[in-house]
Design a protein around this motif. Structure first.
Motif, PDB file in Angstrom:
ATOM      1  N   ILE A  30      22.733  16.154  97.556  1.00  0.00           N
ATOM      2  CA  ILE A  30      22.390  16.005  98.972  1.00  0.00           C
ATOM      3  C   ILE A  30      20.884  16.170  99.144  1.00  0.00           C
ATOM      4  O   ILE A  30      20.305  17.152  98.689  1.00  0.00           O
ATOM      5  CB  ILE A  30      23.123  17.048  99.837  1.00  0.00           C
ATOM      6  N   LEU A  32      18.093  16.540 102.072  1.00  0.00           N
ATOM      7  CA  LEU A  32      17.778  16.727 103.479  1.00  0.00           C
ATOM      8  C   LEU A  32      16.382  16.183 103.740  1.00  0.00           C
ATOM      9  O   LEU A  32      15.415  16.571 103.077  1.00  0.00           O
ATOM     10  CB  LEU A  32      17.832  18.211 103.843  1.00  0.00           C
ATOM     11  N   VAL A 130      24.080  11.752  98.792  1.00  0.00           N
ATOM     12  CA  VAL A 130      24.021  11.729 100.251  1.00  0.00           C
ATOM     13  C   VAL A 130      22.617  12.095 100.722  1.00  0.00           C
ATOM     14  O   VAL A 130      22.005  13.029 100.214  1.00  0.00           O
ATOM     15  CB  VAL A 130      25.046  12.724 100.856  1.00  0.00           C
ATOM     16  N   ILE A 132      20.566  13.045 104.342  1.00  0.00           N
ATOM     17  CA  ILE A 132      20.699  13.384 105.762  1.00  0.00           C
ATOM     18  C   ILE A 132      19.305  13.323 106.370  1.00  0.00           C
ATOM     19  O   ILE A 132      18.442  14.148 106.076  1.00  0.00           O
ATOM     20  CB  ILE A 132      21.315  14.781 105.953  1.00  0.00           C
ATOM     21  N   TYR A 161      23.189   9.580 106.337  1.00  0.00           N
ATOM     22  CA  TYR A 161      23.533  10.022 107.689  1.00  0.00           C
ATOM     23  C   TYR A 161      22.233  10.200 108.459  1.00  0.00           C
ATOM     24  O   TYR A 161      21.288  10.817 107.948  1.00  0.00           O
ATOM     25  CB  TYR A 161      24.275  11.357 107.656  1.00  0.00           C
ATOM     26  N   THR A 162      22.165   9.668 109.671  1.00  0.00           N
ATOM     27  CA  THR A 162      20.966   9.841 110.489  1.00  0.00           C
ATOM     28  C   THR A 162      21.295  10.658 111.729  1.00  0.00           C
ATOM     29  O   THR A 162      22.341  10.480 112.347  1.00  0.00           O
ATOM     30  CB  THR A 162      20.367   8.486 110.911  1.00  0.00           C
ATOM     31  N   ILE A 163      20.383  11.566 112.068  1.00  0.00           N
ATOM     32  CA  ILE A 163      20.555  12.420 113.239  1.00  0.00           C
ATOM     33  C   ILE A 163      19.335  12.253 114.142  1.00  0.00           C
ATOM     34  O   ILE A 163      18.210  12.550 113.744  1.00  0.00           O
ATOM     35  CB  ILE A 163      20.698  13.900 112.840  1.00  0.00           C
ATOM     36  N   ALA A 197      21.657   4.102 109.234  1.00  0.00           N
ATOM     37  CA  ALA A 197      22.961   4.671 108.906  1.00  0.00           C
ATOM     38  C   ALA A 197      23.970   3.580 108.543  1.00  0.00           C
ATOM     39  O   ALA A 197      24.783   3.752 107.630  1.00  0.00           O
ATOM     40  CB  ALA A 197      23.481   5.493 110.084  1.00  0.00           C
ATOM     41  N   GLY A 202      26.711   5.264 106.150  1.00  0.00           N
ATOM     42  CA  GLY A 202      26.930   6.599 106.684  1.00  0.00           C
ATOM     43  C   GLY A 202      27.273   6.554 108.157  1.00  0.00           C
ATOM     44  O   GLY A 202      27.928   5.634 108.628  1.00  0.00           O
ATOM     45  N   PHE A 217      26.175  18.957 111.852  1.00  0.00           N
ATOM     46  CA  PHE A 217      26.089  19.440 110.470  1.00  0.00           C
ATOM     47  C   PHE A 217      27.450  19.930 109.976  1.00  0.00           C
ATOM     48  O   PHE A 217      27.796  19.752 108.802  1.00  0.00           O
ATOM     49  CB  PHE A 217      25.041  20.544 110.353  1.00  0.00           C
ATOM     50  N   ILE A 220      29.384  16.741 109.050  1.00  0.00           N
ATOM     51  CA  ILE A 220      28.906  16.197 107.778  1.00  0.00           C
ATOM     52  C   ILE A 220      29.377  17.070 106.624  1.00  0.00           C
ATOM     53  O   ILE A 220      29.779  16.579 105.571  1.00  0.00           O
ATOM     54  CB  ILE A 220      27.367  16.071 107.787  1.00  0.00           C
ATOM     55  N   GLU A 224      31.650  15.505 103.566  1.00  0.00           N
ATOM     56  CA  GLU A 224      31.073  15.417 102.225  1.00  0.00           C
ATOM     57  C   GLU A 224      31.423  16.634 101.374  1.00  0.00           C
ATOM     58  O   GLU A 224      30.572  17.217 100.707  1.00  0.00           O
ATOM     59  CB  GLU A 224      29.552  15.248 102.318  1.00  0.00           C
TER      60      GLU A 224
END
Length: 268
Positions: A30, A32, A130, A132, A161-163, A197, A202, A217, A220, A224
């Protein structure tokens, strides 16, 4: 009589069993990728967007097991803060020290950030990779197009994954002379983050406050999770030898004293 009881207990074969459980997992890689541009200092999150994101990221990391996690930060340029690692203590300490003055370049280089994360993960051999990406702005810096960077990540089987952090429009930032909240305008390019994404297979999320960010979070984290495999071991220890030893000792002691003056004295 005591010797007989000791032998009986020994024949019952007393035991003590300890069960040991070992857990292991193949793990997930992962990365970040966190925006630390000046707009992350806006206060629609408490105390601001960046601190809320850092706190949630630390909670996310501490909830993982067996995964390698890395960190990329970015504003007008991208910087790999930590490679993929299972040293969660080191990683959380690094995240807690993140501040706005870590980069001189202004702006939001989303494409460069994705590229930096991809570069860290492209040679990883894990089954699941992954990324994020957390940002509150639009790509206005760097020399890499975000869509191209997302396509490159997808070519290396990296799920993204997009935030989107924060609200569009007027949001609080500081206070005026009279202690009243000041409002400034915030703009977020939600379209690009959605497309990133989609390309990365994602999901896109919109976080408008601290609670929403925490829920994202958590989701996610659930999506995952690697399968945790348990191996159970039983360690059995026998104690019959102790009772047998004392039983035989008392028996021979009884035989030794049976015909002695001491035994006759007791009988009299």
């Amino acid at each position: 009589m005591l010797a007989l009881w000791m032998v009986i207990v020994a024949l019952a074969r007393p035991q003590k069993t300890n069960e040991r459980v070992e857990q292991y997992t193949e793990g997930i890689d992962i990365m970040l990728v966190m925006d630390i541009s000046e707009s992350m200092d806006l206060q629609d999150f408490q105390p601001n967007r960046l601190e809320a994101a850092k706190e949630t990221a630390v909670e996310f990391i501490n909830g993982r097991f067996g995964d390698r996690i890395g960190m990329v930060i970015f504003s007008g340029e991208a910087y790999s803060l930590a490679p993929l690692t299972t040293d969660y203590k080191l990683l959380t300490d690094l995240i807690k020290d993140i501040s706005f003055n870590m980069m001189d370049a202004k702006g939001t280089a989303i494409g460069s950030a994705i590229s930096s994360g991809t570069n860290r993960m492209r040679e990883a051999e894990s089954k699941s990779k992954v990324m994020i990406l957390l940002s509150d702005g639009e790509n206005n810096a760097g020399n890499v197009d975000p869509i191209f960077a997302a396509e490159l990540a997808a070519a290396f089987d990296i799920k993204i994954y997009t935030i989107a952090v924060g609200k569009d429009g007027m949001v609080p930032y500081g206070v005026d002379f009279f202690g009243r909240p000041q409002m400034i305008e915030s703009y977020l390019d939600e379209t690009t983050l959605r497309e990133i994404a989609k390309i990365g297979s994602g999901q896109f999320y919109r976080a408008s406050d601290d609670n929403a960010l925490e829920r994202i979070f958590e989701e996610i984290d659930t999506l995952e999770k690697a399968e945790i495999i348990e191996s159970r071991y039983k360690e059995t220890m026998d104690y019959y030898r102790v009772y047998l030893f004392w039983g035989m000792l008392f028996f021979f002691a009884w035989l030794a004293f049976k015909s002695t003056f001491f035994n006759n004295f007791l009988l009299d």
